[in-house]
Design a protein around this motif. Structure first.
Motif, PDB file in Angstrom:
ATOM      1  N   HIS A 172      32.562  -7.314 -16.776  1.00 17.91           N
ATOM      2  CA  HIS A 172      31.750  -6.269 -16.145  1.00 17.91           C
ATOM      3  C   HIS A 172      32.608  -5.442 -15.192  1.00 17.91           C
ATOM      4  O   HIS A 172      32.555  -4.219 -15.199  1.00 17.91           O
ATOM      5  CB  HIS A 172      30.568  -6.889 -15.402  1.00 17.91           C
ATOM      6  CG  HIS A 172      29.837  -5.901 -14.557  1.00 17.91           C
ATOM      7  ND1 HIS A 172      29.037  -4.917 -15.091  1.00 17.91           N
ATOM      8  CD2 HIS A 172      29.814  -5.730 -13.214  1.00 17.91           C
ATOM      9  CE1 HIS A 172      28.545  -4.178 -14.114  1.00 17.91           C
ATOM     10  NE2 HIS A 172      29.007  -4.654 -12.957  1.00 17.91           N
TER      11      HIS A 172
ATOM     12  N   LEU B  49      23.978 -14.186 -14.853  1.00 18.05           N
ATOM     13  CA  LEU B  49      24.973 -14.945 -14.102  1.00 18.05           C
ATOM     14  C   LEU B  49      24.330 -16.087 -13.335  1.00 18.05           C
ATOM     15  O   LEU B  49      24.846 -17.206 -13.331  1.00 18.05           O
ATOM     16  CB  LEU B  49      25.731 -14.041 -13.129  1.00 18.05           C
ATOM     17  CG  LEU B  49      26.852 -13.211 -13.725  1.00 18.05           C
ATOM     18  CD1 LEU B  49      27.418 -12.273 -12.673  1.00 18.05           C
ATOM     19  CD2 LEU B  49      27.932 -14.087 -14.294  1.00 18.05           C
TER      20      LEU B  49
ATOM     21  N   LEU C 188      31.467 -11.793 -15.679  1.00 20.11           N
ATOM     22  CA  LEU C 188      31.656 -11.046 -14.441  1.00 20.11           C
ATOM     23  C   LEU C 188      32.963 -10.244 -14.478  1.00 20.11           C
ATOM     24  O   LEU C 188      32.983  -9.059 -14.129  1.00 20.11           O
ATOM     25  CB  LEU C 188      31.643 -12.003 -13.252  1.00 20.11           C
ATOM     26  CG  LEU C 188      31.666 -11.375 -11.875  1.00 20.11           C
ATOM     27  CD1 LEU C 188      30.510 -10.403 -11.680  1.00 20.11           C
ATOM     28  CD2 LEU C 188      31.612 -12.470 -10.814  1.00 20.11           C
TER      29      LEU C 188
ATOM     30  N   ALA D 258      36.839 -13.053 -10.329  1.00 25.46           N
ATOM     31  CA  ALA D 258      35.583 -13.584 -10.852  1.00 25.46           C
ATOM     32  C   ALA D 258      35.523 -15.098 -10.695  1.00 25.46           C
ATOM     33  O   ALA D 258      34.475 -15.653 -10.351  1.00 25.46           O
ATOM     34  CB  ALA D 258      35.414 -13.192 -12.321  1.00 25.46           C
TER      35      ALA D 258
END
Length: 101
Positions: A70, A90, A67, A32
């Motif tokens: 997720h 984001l 991120l 990420a």
């Protein structure tokens, strides 16, 4: 680089009561962070200078955690249920730091 500590990320993902996924969490954090740095079109040292010299600005660290979380929660590229994205979450965190080319 590791600008987000594993302890903070574990609190974010509510996985701070076990350590069996720590390697996986670190992997998602690293991926990420690479993605967010790439999305800004800046070098990591530029982003560090924009922060406090030791970490990226808070919106970018938030984007990294969002991120990575997720990806941790949704480990496959498809799902049997439909997910709904928070509109431009984001992008709104990253966009102010994106270098114009």
């Amino acid at each position: 680089m590791g600008c987000v500590s594993i302890d903070l990320f574990k609190k974010h993902t509510r996985t701070d009561d076990f350590d069996s996924d720590d390697d996986l969490l670190r992997h998602y954090l690293e991926a990420a962070e690479d993605h967010v740095v790439s999305a800004t079109r800046r070098a990591p040292n530029e982003l560090l200078e924009m922060g406090n010299g030791f970490s990226y600005p808070a919106p970018l660290t938030q984007a990294i955690m969002m991120l990575a979380a997720h990806w941790y929660n949704q480990r496959e590229s498809s799902a049997g249920t439909q997910f709904h994205q928070v509109p431009d979450a984001l992008d709104s965190l990253i966009l102010p730091y994106r270098k114009l080319v």
